[in-house]
Design a protein around this motif. Structure first.
Motif, PDB file in Angstrom:
ATOM      1  N   ALA A 138      38.734  34.539  38.339  1.00 36.84           N
ATOM      2  CA  ALA A 138      40.146  33.582  38.071  1.00 36.84           C
ATOM      3  C   ALA A 138      40.820  33.807  39.410  1.00 36.84           C
ATOM      4  N   THR A 162      52.170  30.824  38.579  1.00 33.12           N
ATOM      5  CA  THR A 162      50.927  30.029  38.731  1.00 33.12           C
ATOM      6  C   THR A 162      51.221  28.831  37.829  1.00 33.12           C
ATOM      7  N   ASN A 185      40.696  29.436  34.498  1.00 31.53           N
ATOM      8  CA  ASN A 185      40.191  30.671  33.892  1.00 31.53           C
ATOM      9  C   ASN A 185      41.163  31.573  33.710  1.00 31.53           C
ATOM     10  N   PHE A 186      42.229  31.730  34.977  1.00 33.09           N
ATOM     11  CA  PHE A 186      43.299  32.429  34.954  1.00 33.09           C
ATOM     12  C   PHE A 186      43.875  32.429  33.508  1.00 33.09           C
ATOM     13  N   TYR A 196      44.799  32.841  40.853  1.00 33.40           N
ATOM     14  CA  TYR A 196      46.133  32.764  40.537  1.00 33.40           C
ATOM     15  C   TYR A 196      47.124  32.943  41.824  1.00 33.40           C
ATOM     16  N   PRO A 207      52.839  36.536  37.775  1.00 29.34           N
ATOM     17  CA  PRO A 207      51.777  35.693  38.224  1.00 29.34           C
ATOM     18  C   PRO A 207      51.518  34.557  37.170  1.00 29.34           C
ATOM     19  N   ASP A 267      50.585  34.816  43.113  1.00 29.37           N
ATOM     20  CA  ASP A 267      51.567  35.883  42.897  1.00 29.37           C
ATOM     21  C   ASP A 267      52.850  35.676  43.321  1.00 29.37           C
ATOM     22  N   GLU A 314      45.261  33.846  45.441  1.00 31.30           N
ATOM     23  CA  GLU A 314      44.625  35.181  44.957  1.00 31.30           C
ATOM     24  C   GLU A 314      43.609  34.862  43.894  1.00 31.30           C
ATOM     25  N   LYS A 315      42.574  35.990  44.153  1.00 31.63           N
ATOM     26  CA  LYS A 315      41.492  35.885  43.234  1.00 31.63           C
ATOM     27  C   LYS A 315      40.983  37.227  42.611  1.00 31.63           C
ATOM     28  N   TYR A 316      40.860  37.098  41.553  1.00 24.81           N
ATOM     29  CA  TYR A 316      40.067  38.386  40.586  1.00 24.81           C
ATOM     30  C   TYR A 316      38.698  38.212  40.674  1.00 24.81           C
ATOM     31  N   ASP A 317      38.110  39.461  40.257  1.00 26.06           N
ATOM     32  CA  ASP A 317      36.783  39.614  40.362  1.00 26.06           C
ATOM     33  C   ASP A 317      35.919  38.726  39.381  1.00 26.06           C
ATOM     34  N   ASP A 318      36.680  38.353  38.417  1.00 33.28           N
ATOM     35  CA  ASP A 318      35.999  37.693  37.401  1.00 33.28           C
ATOM     36  C   ASP A 318      36.001  36.121  37.501  1.00 33.28           C
TER      37      ASP A 318
END
Length: 737
Positions: A229, A249, A279-280, A231, A245, A233, A223-227
């Motif tokens: 990163a 991770t 980055n996460f 990770y 997470p 889950d 899964e991905k964050y908007d920034d």
């Protein structure tokens, strides 16, 4: 009644969503936090697992010498390894702690532990049985070469563990538990990496190929964050509790890097995902618990030296440039390293009695330092200032402190004068110098743990204002490299850069083509840069206009830099106009977004006097302000039938829950009574018949000989007479008042 009418002028610079946020490698703040989070209680930790996590974290951060638990941990390690009742988990963490502390363990103890672990591998019923047993064998292999820990049936063990895998890349904890887990996938990969390293012969490559496919499937569900990163889950809640997470991770990263190190094949994983995992972990900052802290640091250490792809982090310590201070994306003046050096006043080593001064020298050595200026020992009421006291003073002043030999280090720009005066001036000089260096406006490229990156270039691909439509102020410009400070910088910003928000797009270019398969640089990184400055406000005025003709009925100039007191009046048929001109430091017009309230509806048709406030502010405006302009008397019409009613006014909690007014009780007025003399006279008249009755009895010769003499009759006779006497007494008291 005065009411608040806030005219809010918002100067908005619309910020686009960045392709990637700014992430920073591990720094000294993590090292300081580790000393607090992993603080042993009475020189020891609660378990060997906690002790290992602390030792591993301190080792990665390079502060291993700060944690001395050998005296308390080694006896526990020896007892655990020598006990036949120790669990597999306890054996595993005892061996891990022993790797760091090098406790005195005999070969017989290692041999007994290895024999037990080998037996547990063949009798394993769950994934963790395999994990602890095989992990312990790997640790014994690393600590001694005299004990046989190799697995003769490695293929069979590999297949037994592989049987717990699922089609989506996740794994089960046991064959009796159908639920799959991402955290278990990381544990399984670490276990299988141990099987490969302990095998007496090479593992069947078809099994390795199937496991590589499982890893690819596992990464398909990332899964991905908007920034930017990435990770993993964890959706399974089992007996171990929910693995968030971070733990899930970190487990996958440990398993991935361990398997890649144990096998010769390559994993076809995108570098962007590896960089996203880094980055996460970096985006978390400093975790609050010891377990999360260990998971973060250990996972980053795995990424730092893995065989898949080593992520490189591009960071800008600061993203705000001030036109007022004329900031640039360029390095500070040349630095010389100075220190506050102690000198014993008595020529000895007593650190409670010494003078101090500024010593200059090279970065890596303080030998033969020349004292530039010397200050007398600081006097205190309780004695002379010590070494640690001086350190605390500098820290309170905001200075950066690092210890090297007998000096407290800090950086000073070359040529900056060093004051010759009282010690307080010295501390002020330290504070000013350490905060004016300005290295935060540079571009750095490091590994996740802050190590130096390979030979590379940073290219500014594009820079544009957020309000422009694709017009770029900088295109395809390579940043210069300062090898002494290990930073990349832009020699000069374009002269057209004005106040506002800009987006700088950076790209990392590796010089060695072979290193492209080793390092993950990711795609282009878009970073928001905020250029701030002082906005000039001119031609400010407020006017009341006739809504029909547009003619000005009342107009007044405003002095927004000083004090302005207005007194205006208007009705619902008129308009209120507030105008002013905003100018940037380069003389360009600054257009704010203006938002005024519709007075009649917003004020619920309530006439009266309203206060006027003007707020001008923005993230890039250094002189934002709030001004009280005065008041306006509004004459509003009666509300229509379906108009919105004003909201209920808030009740003052003090009036509701505060002390109440004192209660004054009012009693009934007493009834009027006769004079006391009259009451006494009436009492005498009442008593006279009784006296006459007694006299009459005596005259008649009443015989009292028949009064009962026995106990029971006499008692009742006496009680009867006392009752009559009581009745007469009560009546006499009633009449007497």
């Amino acid at each position: 009644m005065a009411r608040n009418c806030v005219f809010l002028v918002l100067i908005l610079c619309t910020t686009l969503v960045c392709d990637a946020a700014i992430f920073h490698p591990i720094s000294d703040s993590h090292r300081s936090a580790a000393l607090e989070i992993f603080a042993p209680v009475d020189g020891s930790f609660g378990s060997l697992e906690e002790a290992y996590e602390a030792l591993r974290t301190f080792e990665i951060l390079g502060i291993g010498k700060e944690l001395n638990i050998r005296a308390s941990a080694c006896p526990s390690v020896v007892d655990t390894l020598g006990s036949s009742s120790s669990s597999l988990k306890d054996l595993f963490y005892a061996l891990r702690v022993n790797v760091a502390l090098k406790c005195e363990i005999s070969e017989e103890v290692f041999a007994g532990t290895a024999s037990r672990c080998k037996a547990s591998v063949h009798d394993a019923k769950s994934l963790f049985d395999f994990y602890y047993s095989i992990g312990s064998l790997r640790l014994i292999k690393d600590q001694t070469s005299e004990v046989d820990v190799l697995l003769s049936d490695a293929d069979g063990i590999f297949q037994a563990i592989k049987a717990l895998s699922q089609s989506d890349g996740r794994w089960r904890y046991s064959s009796n538990n159908p639920a799959s887990s991402t955290y278990a996938a990381g544990v399984a990969l670490q276990t299988l990496a141990g099987v490969v390293s302990l095998a007496t012969s090479e593992i069947d490559q078809s099994l390795i190929g199937m496991l590589q496919n499982d890893i690819v499937k596992l990464f398909d569900g990332i899964e991905k964050y908007d920034d930017g990163a990435f990770y993993f889950d964890e959706k399974l809640v089992d007996a171990l509790g929910h693995q968030g997470p971070l733990s899930a991770t970190s487990s996958v990263v440990r398993g991935l890097t361990a398997f890649a190190a144990a096998t010769s094949g390559s994993l076809n994983l995108p570098g962007d995902k590896i960089l996203g995992l880094a980055n996460f972990f970096l985006a978390i900052g400093i975790p609050g618990s010891a377990k999360d802290f260990y998971d973060q640091i250990d996972a980053l250490a795995c990424l730092e030296s893995n065989r898949v792809s080593i992520p490189l982090i591009l960071s800008l310590p600061a993203t705000v440039l001030s036109l007022t201070r004329k900031d640039q994306l360029k390095p500070p003046p040349p630095l010389h390293r100075f220190g506050v050096c102690a000198e014993s006043a008595s020529g000895g080593d007593n650190k409670s009695d010494f003078g101090f001064g500024l010593c200059g020298g090279k970065r890596s050595s303080y030998e033969n330092d020349e004292t530039i200026t010397f200050h007398p020992t600081v006097k205190r009421s309780s004695g002379r200032m010590g070494y640690d006291d001086l350190a605390r003073m500098i820290e309170k002043k905001g200075g950066w402190i690092g210890k090297s030999l007998s000096c407290l280090e800090f950086d000073l720009p070359l040529g900056r004068p060093v004051v010759n005066g009282p010690s307080q001036d010295l501390l002020s000089c330290i504070h000013r110098s350490t905060t004016s260096v300005g290295v935060g406006r540079l571009v750095r490229v490091n590994t996740v743990l802050g190590s130096t990156a390979p030979h590379l270039s940073v290219k500014l691909v594009q820079a544009f204002s957020s309000g422009s439509k694709g017009a770029s102020i900088v295109e395809s410009q390579e940043l210069k490299f300062d090898s002494e400070n290990d930073v990349h910088f832009l020699d000069a910003l374009p002269k057209s850069v004005d106040l506002g928000t800009y987006h700088f797009v950076f790209e990392i270019v590796l010089h060695d083509s072979e290193e492209k398969n080793i390092y993950a640089t990711g795609s282009r990184t878009k970073v928001p840069i905020y250029v701030t400055g002082v906005i000039k406000v001119d031609n400010a005025e407020i006017a009341v206009l006739d809504s029909d003709l547009g003619s000005i009925e009342t107009q007044k100039k405003l002095d927004l830099a000083g004090e302005t007191v207005l007194s205006l009046s208007a009705n619902h048929l008129q308009k209120l106009r507030l105008s002013f001109q905003l100018t940037t430091p380069l003389g360009h017009s600054f257009k704010p977004h203006q938002d005024f309230l519709g007075l009649v509806e917003k004020f619920f048709y309530l006439s009266g006097r309203y206060d006027i406030q003007l707020t001008v502010g923005d993230a890039v405006m250094e002189n934002s302000y709030l001004r009280e302009l005065g008041s306006i008397e509004l004459d509003l019409p009666e509300p229509p039938e379906k108009a919105t009613r004003p909201p209920p006014q808030p009740v003052d909690p003090y009036l509701r829950y505060g002390p109440k007014a004192e209660i004054a009780h009012i009693f009934r007025t007493p009834e009027k009574r006769p004079p006391q003399e009259l009451s006494l006279a009436f009492l005498a008249l009442v008593i006279l018949p009784f006296l006459g009755f007694v006299v009459g009895l005596l005259r008649l010769g009443v015989n009292l000989k028949n009064f009962p003499t026995s106990t029971v009759p006499a008692t009742f006779a006496i009680l009867f007479q006392l009752g009559i006497a009581a009745v007469r007494f009560s009546r006499s008291m009633c009449f007497s008042g």
